[in-house]
Design an enzyme around this catalytic site. Structure first.
Site: not given
Length: 272
Positions: A70, A129
């Site tokens: 990515k 997260g």
């Protein structure tokens, strides 16, 4: 019904370290449903530079990008939209006659869901997260005007870095933290994982919130989503995220926006 494969059929692909059938099923179902002359195929690669060169040279119309590519593809495209630049992460590339434009439809999907579910930018948020998807989710909330909250992450280095980047606070554990909006962007509750039966937020934290958002899509009814529903708290599921981000990709590739019913059907088939 999709036309028979021919020399003019447009091809879209995905590139991932561990390809799945989710995108393949989603896109090909909608090509059939809408009668579009497209084909979607999943790939992996050990040479991302050559792979993106192939997208450009072979006229591949669209390319979905997953981990670990990515960030690497950012140097290989011609234009980067704000959705990808904000988080330095690309998940969608569109090829217009050799000109490659990158975006991040995860970011766009989260912002759409924030608006659709009426989440208030004045409310504090706890995001659990600090990985790649957490960066997209946190940036989407910050971009939508949310200025207060906590990033909760076991990894202090990445957790603090993400919190600093969006101007929020960092904590290693949820503990006694409470907020009106809770967001899980960890594998907690994911089918087949070591914590598939665990809740990412406990019942007390859920009771203090008005919205619980879990990006885990397999299953969409994770333990924390089940607990939030039982408590009468508004929920946003990972199935909604994956369907919306894929629909954004689909529209960029084909120029066609499926209906909400078509998106829901494609999403259900993709996760079957």
């Amino acid at each position: 019904m999709r036309p028979a494969l021919n020399k003019d059929t447009k091809v879209c692909i995905s590139l991932a370290a561990r390809p799945s059938n989710i995108g393949t099923r989603f896109h090909n179902y909608l090509y059939d449903e809408l009668g579009l002359d497209f084909l979607y195929k999943a790939f992996t690669t050990n040479d991302i530079v050559a792979a993106i060169g192939g997208v450009r040279a072979l006229g591949i119309r669209g390319c979905s990008v997953s981990m670990p590519f990515k960030s690497d593809v950012m140097a290989l495209v011609d234009d980067i939209e704000d959705s990808a630049r904000a988080i330095e992460s690309v998940n969608t590339i569109v090829n217009d006659n050799g000109h490659l434009t990158a975006s991040n439809t995860d970011y766009l999907a989260v912002q759409q869901l924030i608006a659709q579910h009426g989440l208030d930018g004045d409310d504090a948020v706890i995001i659990r997260g600090s990985g790649g998807m957490a960066n997209a989710v946190a940036a989407a909330f910050a971009g939508a005007g949310f200025t207060g909250g906590h990033i909760v992450a076991r990894n202090g280095q990445t957790g603090r870095a993400l919190a600093d980047r969006i101007g929020w606070d960092y904590a290693a554990e949820v503990g006694s933290l409470r907020a009106p909006i809770l967001v899980n962007v960890t594998p907690i509750g994911m089918a087949g994982g070591p914590e598939e039966t665990a809740q990412s937020f406990d019942d007390d934290a859920i009771a203090a919130a008005y919205a619980v958002f879990d990006v885990v899509a397999m299953p969409s009814e994770t333990p924390v989503i089940t607990a939030a529903r039982a408590a009468g708290v508004q929920v946003i599921t990972g199935a909604e995220v994956i369907a919306l981000q894929a629909a954004e990709q689909f529209e960029r590739y084909t120029g066609v926006r499926p209906t909400a019913e078509q998106i829901a059907a494609a999403s259900a088939i993709s996760r079957a």
